[in-house]
Enzyme design. Structure first.
Site, PDB file in Angstrom:
ATOM      1  N   HIS A   1       0.852  -1.211   0.000  1.00  0.00           N
ATOM      2  CA  HIS A   1       0.000   0.000   0.000  1.00  0.00           C
ATOM      3  C   HIS A   1       0.882   1.253   0.000  1.00  0.00           C
ATOM      4  CE1 HIS A   1      -3.958   1.992   1.335  1.00  0.00           C
ATOM      5  NE2 HIS A   1      -3.106   2.970   1.081  1.00  0.00           N
TER       6      HIS A   1
ATOM      7  N   HIS B   1       1.478   5.386  -1.697  1.00  0.00           N
ATOM      8  CA  HIS B   1       1.109   6.560  -2.509  1.00  0.00           C
ATOM      9  C   HIS B   1       2.387   7.168  -3.061  1.00  0.00           C
ATOM     10  CE1 HIS B   1      -3.066   6.551  -1.048  1.00  0.00           C
ATOM     11  NE2 HIS B   1      -2.518   6.064   0.046  1.00  0.00           N
ATOM     12  N   LEU B   2       2.566   7.086  -4.370  1.00  0.00           N
ATOM     13  CA  LEU B   2       3.798   7.628  -4.970  1.00  0.00           C
ATOM     14  C   LEU B   2       3.601   8.993  -5.605  1.00  0.00           C
ATOM     15  CD1 LEU B   2       5.748   4.669  -6.648  1.00  0.00           C
ATOM     16  CD2 LEU B   2       6.145   5.754  -4.439  1.00  0.00           C
ATOM     17  N   ARG B   3       2.342   9.450  -5.664  1.00  0.00           N
ATOM     18  CA  ARG B   3       2.056  10.777  -6.262  1.00  0.00           C
ATOM     19  C   ARG B   3       2.521  10.822  -7.726  1.00  0.00           C
ATOM     20  NH1 ARG B   3      -1.198  10.882  -2.075  1.00  0.00           N
ATOM     21  NH2 ARG B   3      -0.361  11.761  -0.177  1.00  0.00           N
TER      22      ARG B   3
ATOM     23  N   ASN C   1      -5.017   7.215  -6.299  1.00  0.00           N
ATOM     24  CA  ASN C   1      -5.695   8.489  -5.978  1.00  0.00           C
ATOM     25  C   ASN C   1      -4.838   9.702  -6.333  1.00  0.00           C
ATOM     26  OD1 ASN C   1      -3.901   7.937  -3.839  1.00  0.00           O
ATOM     27  ND2 ASN C   1      -5.093   9.143  -2.381  1.00  0.00           N
TER      28      ASN C   1
ATOM     29  N   LYS D   1      -9.124  -0.322  -6.240  1.00  0.00           N
ATOM     30  CA  LYS D   1      -9.237   0.295  -4.920  1.00  0.00           C
ATOM     31  C   LYS D   1     -10.599   0.950  -4.743  1.00  0.00           C
ATOM     32  CE  LYS D   1      -7.851   1.974  -0.958  1.00  0.00           C
ATOM     33  NZ  LYS D   1      -6.832   2.956  -0.650  1.00  0.00           N
TER      34      LYS D   1
ATOM     35  N   HIS E   1     -10.637   0.964   1.378  1.00  0.00           N
ATOM     36  CA  HIS E   1     -10.467   1.969   2.431  1.00  0.00           C
ATOM     37  C   HIS E   1     -11.729   1.847   3.283  1.00  0.00           C
ATOM     38  CE1 HIS E   1      -8.959   5.922   4.060  1.00  0.00           C
ATOM     39  NE2 HIS E   1     -10.154   5.817   4.602  1.00  0.00           N
TER      40      HIS E   1
ATOM     41  N   HIS F   1      -4.949  -0.799   5.596  1.00  0.00           N
ATOM     42  CA  HIS F   1      -4.516  -0.033   6.779  1.00  0.00           C
ATOM     43  C   HIS F   1      -5.491  -0.120   7.947  1.00  0.00           C
ATOM     44  CE1 HIS F   1      -7.124   2.732   4.679  1.00  0.00           C
ATOM     45  NE2 HIS F   1      -6.204   3.209   3.897  1.00  0.00           N
TER      46      HIS F   1
ATOM     47  N   LEU G   1      -5.218   9.113   7.707  1.00  0.00           N
ATOM     48  CA  LEU G   1      -6.524   8.450   7.693  1.00  0.00           C
ATOM     49  C   LEU G   1      -6.349   7.006   7.259  1.00  0.00           C
ATOM     50  CD1 LEU G   1      -8.756  11.281   6.214  1.00  0.00           C
ATOM     51  CD2 LEU G   1      -8.840  10.346   8.540  1.00  0.00           C
TER      52      LEU G   1
ATOM     53  N   ASP H   1       1.196   2.474   3.605  1.00  0.00           N
ATOM     54  CA  ASP H   1       0.349   3.642   3.360  1.00  0.00           C
ATOM     55  C   ASP H   1       1.185   4.919   3.403  1.00  0.00           C
ATOM     56  OD1 ASP H   1      -1.922   5.080   2.744  1.00  0.00           O
ATOM     57  OD2 ASP H   1      -2.657   5.143   4.803  1.00  0.00           O
TER      58      ASP H   1
ATOM     59  N   HIS I   1       3.026  14.488   1.909  1.00  0.00           N
ATOM     60  CA  HIS I   1       2.438  15.800   1.621  1.00  0.00           C
ATOM     61  C   HIS I   1       3.507  16.830   1.968  1.00  0.00           C
ATOM     62  CE1 HIS I   1      -1.798  14.540   1.143  1.00  0.00           C
ATOM     63  NE2 HIS I   1      -1.536  13.657   2.085  1.00  0.00           N
TER      64      HIS I   1
ATOM     65  N   ALA J   1      -4.108  14.690   5.418  1.00  0.00           N
ATOM     66  CA  ALA J   1      -3.869  13.405   6.089  1.00  0.00           C
ATOM     67  C   ALA J   1      -2.807  12.627   5.328  1.00  0.00           C
ATOM     68  CB  ALA J   1      -5.163  12.607   6.130  1.00  0.00           C
TER      69      ALA J   1
HETATM   70  C1  NCD Z   1      -3.642   9.053   1.873  1.00  0.00           C
HETATM   71  C2  NCD Z   1      -3.159  10.113   0.868  1.00  0.00           C
HETATM   72  O1  NCD Z   1      -2.632  11.153   1.308  1.00  0.00           O
HETATM   73  O2  NCD Z   1      -3.273   9.883  -0.334  1.00  0.00           O
HETATM   74  N1  NCD Z   1      -3.677   9.636   3.168  1.00  0.00           N
HETATM   75  C3  NCD Z   1      -3.625   8.987   4.352  1.00  0.00           C
HETATM   76  O3  NCD Z   1      -3.782   9.619   5.398  1.00  0.00           O
HETATM   77  N2  NCD Z   1      -3.394   7.695   4.409  1.00  0.00           N
HETATM   78  C4  NCD Z   1      -4.954   8.516   1.447  1.00  0.00           C
HETATM   79  C5  NCD Z   1      -5.392   7.293   2.198  1.00  0.00           C
HETATM   80  O4  NCD Z   1      -4.844   6.199   2.047  1.00  0.00           O
HETATM   81  O5  NCD Z   1      -6.326   7.415   3.010  1.00  0.00           O
HETATM   82 ZN    ZN Z   2      -3.467   4.963   1.461  1.00  0.00          ZN
END
Ligand code: NCD
Ligand code: ZN
Length: 351
Positions: free
Chosen positions: A15, A17-19, A43, A101, A138, A176, A221, A249, A253, A265
């Site tokens: 899990h 997030h690589l943006r 996302n 997802k 999620h 998560h 989150l 996860d 940011h 988050a």
């Molecule tokens: C994630 C994100 O920033 O893309 N944020 C997080 O708090 N985990 C989104 C997600 O997995 O809820």
């Molecule tokens: Zn996530």
């Protein structure tokens, strides 16, 4: 005797997030350096909903991680109320979409296009069940009247249980998990259900985030819960059950977006994820379970081979930098400025 080093099959992160864009270039190497494969969350500002979008995003990730040429991003589709079933099935058959997802609409970052009512995507889920494509969830309800600390437990009752009754063969990853309720629920289900557990939910509770001043860099989150839940997650992760596996996860940011009147988050845990997970297993007296959680249970659930490389972590302390990245993209990493007791040994073989 205390362990001085540990060598295990190379882990995967289920899990991440690589943006995209400059942020992707800045942070992707941290995941690729530690892991063989990673499930890439869809996302983005424009959600990844088509095979072409996922294939193009995968190419950008491969470019951003070219220093770690064995790293394999596993792509996911972002489910919306109107997602095209055939697109999803084709993407899975072509090997582009490993999974899909489910974000309940407005549950978290970039989830506005998520699913407003799970019944609307039942035909999609039925098709996924048929072809064995995993659904990654999620698991939080979004209704205003439900307290944020209860959203996961209520999701189990209102959405997850009925879904599994209706589709008993659907492969589902409860992403998560943050509560004892979720850990117990997952453990009680068939082997079609598994869960990822982040390292921060094994290490922090809501007091860590809120007592003595708010710590925006520990806000994510689903939000961290009370101590009882953290302890239940530690028990689940180290229990030896094949239903739980590693998913950081990691969700970077920029500092300005976290330290804000309306902070985002997400916790950026990629740089030292393995060191922190290992610390937890050591504290729990469960070093012998670490490899299963980090490297074996995930591939087994996804029906993929385990990685054939090994990695070594050594008992050598290291300090986490205060900050990673430049200017407007600077990020505060998880455990910024803290000292960790383990260190991933990086050599040519890791790459
Ligand atoms: C994630 C994100 O920033 O893309 N944020 C997080 O708090 N985990 C989104 C997600 O997995 O809820
Ligand atoms: Zn996530």
């Amino acid at each position: 005797m205390d362990a001085k080093s540990i060598t295990i099959t190379k882990p995967d992160d289920w899990h991440v997030h690589l943006r995209d864009g400059e942020m992707l270039k800045q942070i992707a190497g941290y995941t690729a350096r530690q892991f063989g494969r990673a499930i890439i969350m869809p996302n983005l500002a424009t959600p990844v909903t088509t095979v072409a979008m996922a294939a193009a995003y995968r190419d950008r990730i491969l470019k951003a991680t070219q220093d770690y040429s064995r790293f394999q991003p596993l792509m996911t589709a972002y489910l919306t109320d109107t997602i095209d079933v055939q697109e999803l099935v084709n993407g899975h058959k072509e090997g582009v979409f490993t999974a899909a997802k489910l974000y309940p609409a407005n549950a978290t970052t970039n989830s506005a296009a998520g699913v407003s009512d799970i019944k609307k995507i039942y035909p999609v889920l039925e098709a996924m069940q048929k072809i064995g494509m995993p659904l990654l969830v999620h698991g939080e309800v979004v209704s205003h009247e439900i307290d944020i600390f209860d959203r996961e437990a209520v999701f189990i009752e209102q959405i997850m249980e009925p879904l599994l009754k209706d589709m008993p063969e659907l492969k589902v990853v409860f992403e998560h998990i943050t509560t004892q309720d979720a850990a117990d629920f997952v453990e009680s289900q068939s082997n079609h259900m598994a869960a990822t557990i982040t390292v921060h939910h094994l290490q922090i509770n809501r007091n860590d985030m809120l007592v003595g001043g708010i710590k925006p860099h520990l806000y994510c989150l689903p939000v961290a819960k009370r101590e009882q839940h953290r302890l239940a997650l530690r028990k689940a992760a180290t229990s030896g059950s094949g239903k739980f596996f590693l998913g950081t996860d990691t969700a970077p940011h920029a500092i300005g977006d976290k330290e804000s009147a309306c902070g985002c988050a997400g916790i950026f845990s990629a740089p030292h994820a393995l060191e922190n997970y290992l610390q937890v297993f050591e504290e729990e007296g469960a070093l012998d379970q670490f490899e299963a959680f980090a490297s074996l249970n995930g591939p087994t659930f996804y029906g993929l081979p385990v990685n054939n490389q090994k990695i070594t972590l050594e008992k050598v302390s290291q300090q986490v930098p205060l900050m990673i990245g430049q200017k407007s993209l600077a990020i505060s990493p998880y455990k910024a400025d803290k000292t960790l007791s383990w260190r991933l040994k990086v050599n040519a073989k890791n790459i």
